[in-house]
Scaffold this motif. Sequence first.
Motif, PDB file in Angstrom:
ATOM      1  N   GLU A 200      13.479 -30.349  95.491  1.00 48.97           N
ATOM      2  CA  GLU A 200      12.309 -29.966  96.171  1.00 48.97           C
ATOM      3  C   GLU A 200      11.267 -30.258  94.804  1.00 48.97           C
ATOM      4  O   GLU A 200      10.067 -29.904  95.014  1.00 48.97           O
ATOM      5  CB  GLU A 200      12.808 -28.063  95.944  1.00 48.97           C
ATOM      6  CG  GLU A 200      13.504 -27.740  97.363  1.00 48.97           C
ATOM      7  CD  GLU A 200      13.298 -26.414  97.785  1.00 48.97           C
ATOM      8  OE1 GLU A 200      13.465 -25.426  96.433  1.00 48.97           O
ATOM      9  OE2 GLU A 200      14.095 -25.483  98.188  1.00 48.97           O
ATOM     10  N   GLN A 201      11.695 -30.200  94.246  1.00 48.93           N
ATOM     11  CA  GLN A 201      10.620 -30.866  92.954  1.00 48.93           C
ATOM     12  C   GLN A 201      10.107 -31.875  92.976  1.00 48.93           C
ATOM     13  O   GLN A 201       9.023 -32.780  92.347  1.00 48.93           O
ATOM     14  CB  GLN A 201      10.990 -30.481  91.249  1.00 48.93           C
ATOM     15  CG  GLN A 201      11.335 -29.080  91.017  1.00 48.93           C
ATOM     16  CD  GLN A 201      12.007 -29.144  89.551  1.00 48.93           C
ATOM     17  OE1 GLN A 201      12.418 -29.784  88.982  1.00 48.93           O
ATOM     18  NE2 GLN A 201      13.052 -27.974  89.364  1.00 48.93           N
TER      19      GLN A 201
ATOM     20  N   ASP B 297      23.856 -34.491  94.728  1.00 51.24           N
ATOM     21  CA  ASP B 297      23.184 -33.263  94.148  1.00 51.24           C
ATOM     22  C   ASP B 297      21.702 -32.784  94.385  1.00 51.24           C
ATOM     23  O   ASP B 297      21.006 -34.009  93.854  1.00 51.24           O
ATOM     24  CB  ASP B 297      23.043 -33.448  92.462  1.00 51.24           C
ATOM     25  CG  ASP B 297      22.604 -32.747  91.433  1.00 51.24           C
ATOM     26  OD1 ASP B 297      22.359 -31.762  92.156  1.00 51.24           O
ATOM     27  OD2 ASP B 297      22.560 -32.937  90.295  1.00 51.24           O
ATOM     28  N   PHE B 298      21.756 -31.411  95.119  1.00 47.85           N
ATOM     29  CA  PHE B 298      20.202 -31.459  95.711  1.00 47.85           C
ATOM     30  C   PHE B 298      19.511 -30.612  94.506  1.00 47.85           C
ATOM     31  O   PHE B 298      18.156 -30.336  95.266  1.00 47.85           O
ATOM     32  CB  PHE B 298      20.332 -30.851  97.048  1.00 47.85           C
ATOM     33  CG  PHE B 298      20.701 -32.283  97.932  1.00 47.85           C
ATOM     34  CD1 PHE B 298      20.735 -33.768  97.829  1.00 47.85           C
ATOM     35  CD2 PHE B 298      22.145 -31.630  98.560  1.00 47.85           C
ATOM     36  CE1 PHE B 298      21.433 -34.407  98.633  1.00 47.85           C
ATOM     37  CE2 PHE B 298      22.643 -32.313  99.222  1.00 47.85           C
ATOM     38  CZ  PHE B 298      22.495 -33.577  99.014  1.00 47.85           C
ATOM     39  N   GLU B 299      19.742 -30.341  92.887  1.00 44.24           N
ATOM     40  CA  GLU B 299      19.515 -28.978  92.855  1.00 44.24           C
ATOM     41  C   GLU B 299      18.114 -29.427  92.642  1.00 44.24           C
ATOM     42  O   GLU B 299      17.235 -28.210  92.283  1.00 44.24           O
ATOM     43  CB  GLU B 299      20.551 -29.159  91.688  1.00 44.24           C
ATOM     44  CG  GLU B 299      20.112 -26.979  90.246  1.00 44.24           C
ATOM     45  CD  GLU B 299      20.633 -27.725  89.044  1.00 44.24           C
ATOM     46  OE1 GLU B 299      20.150 -27.276  88.293  1.00 44.24           O
ATOM     47  OE2 GLU B 299      21.632 -28.523  89.072  1.00 44.24           O
ATOM     48  N   ASN B 300      17.437 -30.307  92.564  1.00 42.41           N
ATOM     49  CA  ASN B 300      16.077 -30.339  91.790  1.00 42.41           C
ATOM     50  C   ASN B 300      15.281 -30.901  92.298  1.00 42.41           C
ATOM     51  O   ASN B 300      13.911 -31.593  93.081  1.00 42.41           O
ATOM     52  CB  ASN B 300      15.945 -30.979  90.761  1.00 42.41           C
ATOM     53  CG  ASN B 300      16.131 -30.280  89.607  1.00 42.41           C
ATOM     54  OD1 ASN B 300      16.339 -29.289  88.857  1.00 42.41           O
ATOM     55  ND2 ASN B 300      17.082 -30.756  88.382  1.00 42.41           N
TER      56      ASN B 300
ATOM     57  N   GLN C  63      15.350 -29.862 101.566  1.00 40.65           N
ATOM     58  CA  GLN C  63      16.249 -29.480 102.534  1.00 40.65           C
ATOM     59  C   GLN C  63      16.820 -30.312 103.808  1.00 40.65           C
ATOM     60  O   GLN C  63      17.621 -30.688 104.263  1.00 40.65           O
ATOM     61  CB  GLN C  63      15.953 -27.791 103.550  1.00 40.65           C
ATOM     62  CG  GLN C  63      16.207 -26.889 102.109  1.00 40.65           C
ATOM     63  CD  GLN C  63      14.604 -26.701 101.780  1.00 40.65           C
ATOM     64  OE1 GLN C  63      13.796 -27.589 102.254  1.00 40.65           O
ATOM     65  NE2 GLN C  63      14.411 -26.108 100.649  1.00 40.65           N
TER      66      GLN C  63
ATOM     67  N   GLN D  42      20.160 -39.249  92.223  1.00 42.63           N
ATOM     68  CA  GLN D  42      20.853 -38.031  91.874  1.00 42.63           C
ATOM     69  C   GLN D  42      20.601 -37.908  92.895  1.00 42.63           C
ATOM     70  O   GLN D  42      22.351 -36.927  94.043  1.00 42.63           O
ATOM     71  CB  GLN D  42      19.465 -37.021  91.117  1.00 42.63           C
ATOM     72  CG  GLN D  42      19.982 -35.610  91.235  1.00 42.63           C
ATOM     73  CD  GLN D  42      19.083 -35.041  90.031  1.00 42.63           C
ATOM     74  OE1 GLN D  42      18.244 -35.009  89.845  1.00 42.63           O
ATOM     75  NE2 GLN D  42      19.131 -33.370  90.681  1.00 42.63           N
TER      76      GLN D  42
END
Length: 136
Positions: free
Chosen positions: A28-29, A23-26, A49, A17
């Motif tokens: 941080e999780q 695709d960095f959407e998740n 980030q 991902q």
Amino acid sequence: ILKIEKKRATAEKILDQAWNQADFENLEQLIADDAKFHFRGQTYPTNAQDLARIITGWHKSFADFKFTAKEFVSEGDLVAVRLIMSGTHQSQWKDIPATGKQIQVTAMFFLRFEAGKLIEIWEDFDEYGLRKQLSK
């Protein structure tokens, strides 16, 4: 065994991902806020980030940038991955202007997990081989 499988699945998700699809959407999780990135004997703070910025730089320099995982080895809190890194050199990378050349080099990651999140990354890739391919 389940914990080891979960760490491997998280490592695969970060590779596919984040690294391959940018695709960095998740992200941080998956990565601890105080994660560290070890490269060439240096240690860098690398939260989600920071890692997104690193990955974006690779994708900018190499169109169709991709890591292809060849092997995973998991033990305890570590997941080791042997990879093939590939792409097309489309804009400046370090001190080398765009060449339009296809590259393919080996790389390895060691990923350490803590409390279900990535806390440390050690990376080693064949920079000599990459530079040699770009200079041909």
